[in-house]
Design a protein around this motif. Sequence first.
Motif, PDB file in Angstrom:
ATOM      1  N   LEU A   1       0.820  -1.215   0.000  1.00 29.47           N
ATOM      2  CA  LEU A   1       0.000   0.000   0.000  1.00 29.47           C
ATOM      3  C   LEU A   1       0.854   1.265   0.000  1.00 29.47           C
ATOM      4  CD1 LEU A   1      -2.779  -1.145   2.490  1.00 29.47           C
ATOM      5  CD2 LEU A   1      -3.071  -0.650   0.040  1.00 29.47           C
ATOM      6  N   LEU A   2       1.961   1.259   0.728  1.00 26.85           N
ATOM      7  CA  LEU A   2       2.843   2.425   0.762  1.00 26.85           C
ATOM      8  C   LEU A   2       3.458   2.670  -0.613  1.00 26.85           C
ATOM      9  CD1 LEU A   2       4.215   4.711   2.314  1.00 26.85           C
ATOM     10  CD2 LEU A   2       5.987   3.063   2.994  1.00 26.85           C
ATOM     11  N   GLU A   3       3.953   1.631  -1.246  1.00 23.41           N
ATOM     12  CA  GLU A   3       4.548   1.781  -2.582  1.00 23.41           C
ATOM     13  C   GLU A   3       3.488   2.291  -3.571  1.00 23.41           C
ATOM     14  OE1 GLU A   3       7.544   2.069  -5.253  1.00 23.41           O
ATOM     15  OE2 GLU A   3       7.764   1.598  -3.131  1.00 23.41           O
ATOM     16  N   ASP A   4       2.276   1.763  -3.498  1.00 21.59           N
ATOM     17  CA  ASP A   4       1.197   2.223  -4.377  1.00 21.59           C
ATOM     18  C   ASP A   4       0.863   3.696  -4.106  1.00 21.59           C
ATOM     19  OD1 ASP A   4      -1.097   1.660  -6.299  1.00 21.59           O
ATOM     20  OD2 ASP A   4      -2.177   2.363  -4.503  1.00 21.59           O
ATOM     21  N   HIS A   5       0.795   4.067  -2.845  1.00 20.96           N
ATOM     22  CA  HIS A   5       0.488   5.442  -2.451  1.00 20.96           C
ATOM     23  C   HIS A   5       1.529   6.401  -3.031  1.00 20.96           C
ATOM     24  CE1 HIS A   5      -0.865   8.731   0.158  1.00 20.96           C
ATOM     25  NE2 HIS A   5       0.380   8.875   0.564  1.00 20.96           N
ATOM     26  N   LEU A   6       2.815   6.047  -2.901  1.00 21.68           N
ATOM     27  CA  LEU A   6       3.884   6.915  -3.392  1.00 21.68           C
ATOM     28  C   LEU A   6       3.926   6.932  -4.914  1.00 21.68           C
ATOM     29  CD1 LEU A   6       6.617   6.080  -0.743  1.00 21.68           C
ATOM     30  CD2 LEU A   6       5.043   8.044  -0.805  1.00 21.68           C
ATOM     31  N   ASP A   7       3.679   5.794  -5.527  1.00 21.04           N
ATOM     32  CA  ASP A   7       3.611   5.747  -6.993  1.00 21.04           C
ATOM     33  C   ASP A   7       2.506   6.656  -7.526  1.00 21.04           C
ATOM     34  OD1 ASP A   7       5.609   4.291  -8.270  1.00 21.04           O
ATOM     35  OD2 ASP A   7       4.566   2.394  -8.088  1.00 21.04           O
ATOM     36  N   ARG A   8       1.324   6.571  -6.914  1.00 21.72           N
ATOM     37  CA  ARG A   8       0.196   7.399  -7.378  1.00 21.72           C
ATOM     38  C   ARG A   8       0.498   8.883  -7.209  1.00 21.72           C
ATOM     39  NH1 ARG A   8      -4.156   6.720  -4.382  1.00 21.72           N
ATOM     40  NH2 ARG A   8      -3.194   5.305  -2.901  1.00 21.72           N
ATOM     41  N   GLN A   9       1.100   9.258  -6.073  1.00 21.43           N
ATOM     42  CA  GLN A   9       1.445  10.662  -5.833  1.00 21.43           C
ATOM     43  C   GLN A   9       2.427  11.153  -6.884  1.00 21.43           C
ATOM     44  OE1 GLN A   9       4.797  11.640  -4.127  1.00 21.43           O
ATOM     45  NE2 GLN A   9       4.244  13.627  -4.952  1.00 21.43           N
ATOM     46  N   LEU A  10       3.451  10.365  -7.167  1.00 24.94           N
ATOM     47  CA  LEU A  10       4.472  10.784  -8.134  1.00 24.94           C
ATOM     48  C   LEU A  10       3.942  10.772  -9.570  1.00 24.94           C
ATOM     49  CD1 LEU A  10       7.513   9.120  -6.421  1.00 24.94           C
ATOM     50  CD2 LEU A  10       7.246  11.573  -6.867  1.00 24.94           C
ATOM     51  N   GLN A  11       3.090   9.815  -9.899  1.00 22.33           N
ATOM     52  CA  GLN A  11       2.473   9.809 -11.232  1.00 22.33           C
ATOM     53  C   GLN A  11       1.611  11.061 -11.407  1.00 22.33           C
ATOM     54  OE1 GLN A  11       2.966   8.105 -13.884  1.00 22.33           O
ATOM     55  NE2 GLN A  11       3.917   6.221 -13.216  1.00 22.33           N
ATOM     56  N   ARG A  12       0.853  11.389 -10.379  1.00 22.97           N
ATOM     57  CA  ARG A  12      -0.035  12.560 -10.441  1.00 22.97           C
ATOM     58  C   ARG A  12       0.777  13.854 -10.538  1.00 22.97           C
ATOM     59  NH1 ARG A  12      -2.231  11.942  -5.659  1.00 22.97           N
ATOM     60  NH2 ARG A  12      -0.787  13.391  -4.705  1.00 22.97           N
ATOM     61  N   ASP A  13       1.828  13.981  -9.722  1.00 19.83           N
ATOM     62  CA  ASP A  13       2.566  15.244  -9.637  1.00 19.83           C
ATOM     63  C   ASP A  13       3.658  15.397 -10.696  1.00 19.83           C
ATOM     64  OD1 ASP A  13       0.948  15.665  -7.463  1.00 19.83           O
ATOM     65  OD2 ASP A  13       2.555  15.639  -5.976  1.00 19.83           O
ATOM     66  N   ALA A  14       4.226  14.271 -11.181  1.00 19.63           N
ATOM     67  CA  ALA A  14       5.366  14.395 -12.089  1.00 19.63           C
ATOM     68  C   ALA A  14       5.341  13.416 -13.258  1.00 19.63           C
ATOM     69  CB  ALA A  14       6.662  14.200 -11.302  1.00 19.63           C
ATOM     70  N   GLY A  15       4.325  12.559 -13.323  1.00 22.25           N
ATOM     71  CA  GLY A  15       4.256  11.608 -14.420  1.00 22.25           C
ATOM     72  C   GLY A  15       5.347  10.559 -14.392  1.00 22.25           C
ATOM     73  N   MET A  16       5.784  10.185 -13.195  1.00 23.41           N
ATOM     74  CA  MET A  16       6.837   9.169 -13.077  1.00 23.41           C
ATOM     75  C   MET A  16       6.540   8.225 -11.920  1.00 23.41           C
ATOM     76  SD  MET A  16      10.137  10.948 -11.231  1.00 23.41           S
ATOM     77  CE  MET A  16       9.948  12.662 -11.660  1.00 23.41           C
ATOM     78  N   PRO A  17       6.989   6.980 -12.031  1.00 27.95           N
ATOM     79  CA  PRO A  17       6.827   6.051 -10.912  1.00 27.95           C
ATOM     80  C   PRO A  17       7.869   6.317  -9.821  1.00 27.95           C
ATOM     81  CG  PRO A  17       7.869   4.932 -12.757  1.00 27.95           C
ATOM     82  CD  PRO A  17       7.522   6.324 -13.217  1.00 27.95           C
ATOM     83  N   HIS A  18       7.618   5.775  -8.664  1.00 25.51           N
ATOM     84  CA  HIS A  18       8.482   5.955  -7.510  1.00 25.51           C
ATOM     85  C   HIS A  18       9.928   5.550  -7.797  1.00 25.51           C
ATOM     86  CE1 HIS A  18       9.323   5.052  -3.016  1.00 25.51           C
ATOM     87  NE2 HIS A  18       9.484   6.333  -3.254  1.00 25.51           N
ATOM     88  N   ILE A  19      10.131   4.465  -8.513  1.00 22.24           N
ATOM     89  CA  ILE A  19      11.492   3.994  -8.807  1.00 22.24           C
ATOM     90  C   ILE A  19      12.271   5.052  -9.589  1.00 22.24           C
ATOM     91  CG2 ILE A  19      10.829   2.698 -10.881  1.00 22.24           C
ATOM     92  CD1 ILE A  19      13.402   1.348  -8.502  1.00 22.24           C
ATOM     93  N   TYR A  20      11.630   5.743 -10.529  1.00 18.63           N
ATOM     94  CA  TYR A  20      12.310   6.772 -11.318  1.00 18.63           C
ATOM     95  C   TYR A  20      12.682   7.956 -10.429  1.00 18.63           C
ATOM     96  CZ  TYR A  20      10.707   4.407 -15.603  1.00 18.63           C
ATOM     97  OH  TYR A  20      10.466   3.507 -16.605  1.00 18.63           O
ATOM     98  N   TYR A  21      11.785   8.317  -9.539  1.00 22.66           N
ATOM     99  CA  TYR A  21      12.071   9.405  -8.599  1.00 22.66           C
ATOM    100  C   TYR A  21      13.315   9.067  -7.784  1.00 22.66           C
ATOM    101  CZ  TYR A  21      11.510  12.717  -4.773  1.00 22.66           C
ATOM    102  OH  TYR A  21      11.724  13.718  -3.855  1.00 22.66           O
ATOM    103  N   GLY A  22      13.393   7.828  -7.293  1.00 25.13           N
ATOM    104  CA  GLY A  22      14.558   7.406  -6.507  1.00 25.13           C
ATOM    105  C   GLY A  22      15.851   7.508  -7.305  1.00 25.13           C
TER     106      GLY A  22
END
Length: 168
Positions: free
Chosen positions: A30-51
Amino acid sequence: MNTAPTSAEPRWLTAEEQRVWRFYMQASTLLEDHLDRQLQRDAGMPHIYYGLLVKLAEAPDRRLRMTELAMYAKITRSRLSHAVARLEKNGWVRREDCPSDKRGQFAVLTDAGHEVLGRTAPGHVAAVRQALFERLSPEQQKSLGEIMEIVAEGLQPNEAGADLPWLR
């Protein structure tokens, strides 16, 4: 892997261990999904790319060898290569050949990548804080950090031939 048959009964998880394991799996998913959704919404990228962008931003001259970046991200070189290709397409990263090793390459964070990271970081930090740290007392945060450090160290053996993602 030892494939020899054993006569010993498997050491099943106790009811409490099973409860802890299941909550861990639910929370991490759930945490990974939550962060993925936030980053997709705000920057169009998955969490792994942000890292990956964060690691490059922290590196000297905003550049790391691809193998080192894969190690930091705990992913296979193939997965990293795919991710960097997508980040290149967005103009956020570029690859450079390594002058001392013809097979080696660097991933370099571009100015555009640094900009998108700067715009995205505040929302990401807020999402992490809301999802995790605001739910835990300072003592729980300290315990969680200690526990995760022990688990991570145990899963990263230092011996030669260790089967780790970034070595594949």
